[in-house]
Every structure is written in structure tokens, then in C-alpha cells.
Design a protein around this motif. Structure first.
Motif: not given
Length: 108
Positions: A28, A35, A33, A14-17, A31
């Protein structure tokens, strides 16, 4: 994407921005570990911190936790939920904000 359910599996990267209105740009964020299980990503925010339910481990022995994101310091963290909550296969679990506090709703 999980074709049966239509969402990403936990094995996916996953990528979080985070978007800044002041800078009009995306940044950015490292991320976590984990979800969130609440795929609607509902309004569970209090004092600049957003909360979701997550888990670690494999079914049926998943350990349920609260995943949080602090908007001020732009960091994720996890908090354990009491052991009596049990496994996802036995209960439904939701995090909520109620009367200025973060709570966990557990029901069959």
C-alpha cells in the motif's frame, strides 16, 4: 460510485497499491489528495514516472495540475499547468508523452 457516470467521485477515499514482481506481493502506497481525471489511466509514463491530469478546487474554478507517480521512490507529486489553460468547462486537457517529453494537449 457516481451512478450517472459509473466512476468514483472525488469525495471518495482512494487506496493505492503497488505490485512487486520481485516479492510477488502488493504494497500500500500513501494515497495522494488528488484523483486522476483520465479514468482509462492510459500509458503516460516516461523514465519510470507516470502522469495524469487532476485538479483542485470546485467547479467552475478548478485549478488543473499534473499528478505524477515515481515508481523508483514510490511517491506522488503534483505540478501546476500554466494559467492560460483555463477551466475544465472551457477546454479538454490531456497529458501525453511525445518524443521523450511530457506534454499537455489542450483543445476545445
Amino acid at each position: 460510485v457516481d451512478s450517472e457516470y459509473g466512476f468514483e467521485s472525488r469525495d471518495d477515499v482512494s487506496q493505492v497499491e503497488l505490485y512487486s514482481l520481485e516479492c510477488d506481493s502488493w504494497k500500500e502506497i500513501p494515497s495522494p489528495n488528488y484523483i486522476p481525471f483520465d479514468y482509462s489511466l492510459s500509458n503516460n509514463c516516461l523514465d519510470g514516472i507516470c502522469y495524469w491530469i487532476t485538479a483542485t478546487g470546485n467547479s467552475p474554478y478548478e485549478k488543473v495540475m499534473i499528478l505524477s507517480f515515481d515508481m523508483a521512490n514510490e511517491k506522488f507529486s503534483v505540478s501546476p499547468i500554466l494559467e492560460f489553460v483555463g477551466f475544465f468547462s472551457k477546454t479538454n486537457i490531456n497529458v501525453l508523452v511525445f518524443n521523450g517529453s511530457v506534454g499537455v494537449l489542450v483543445y476545445p
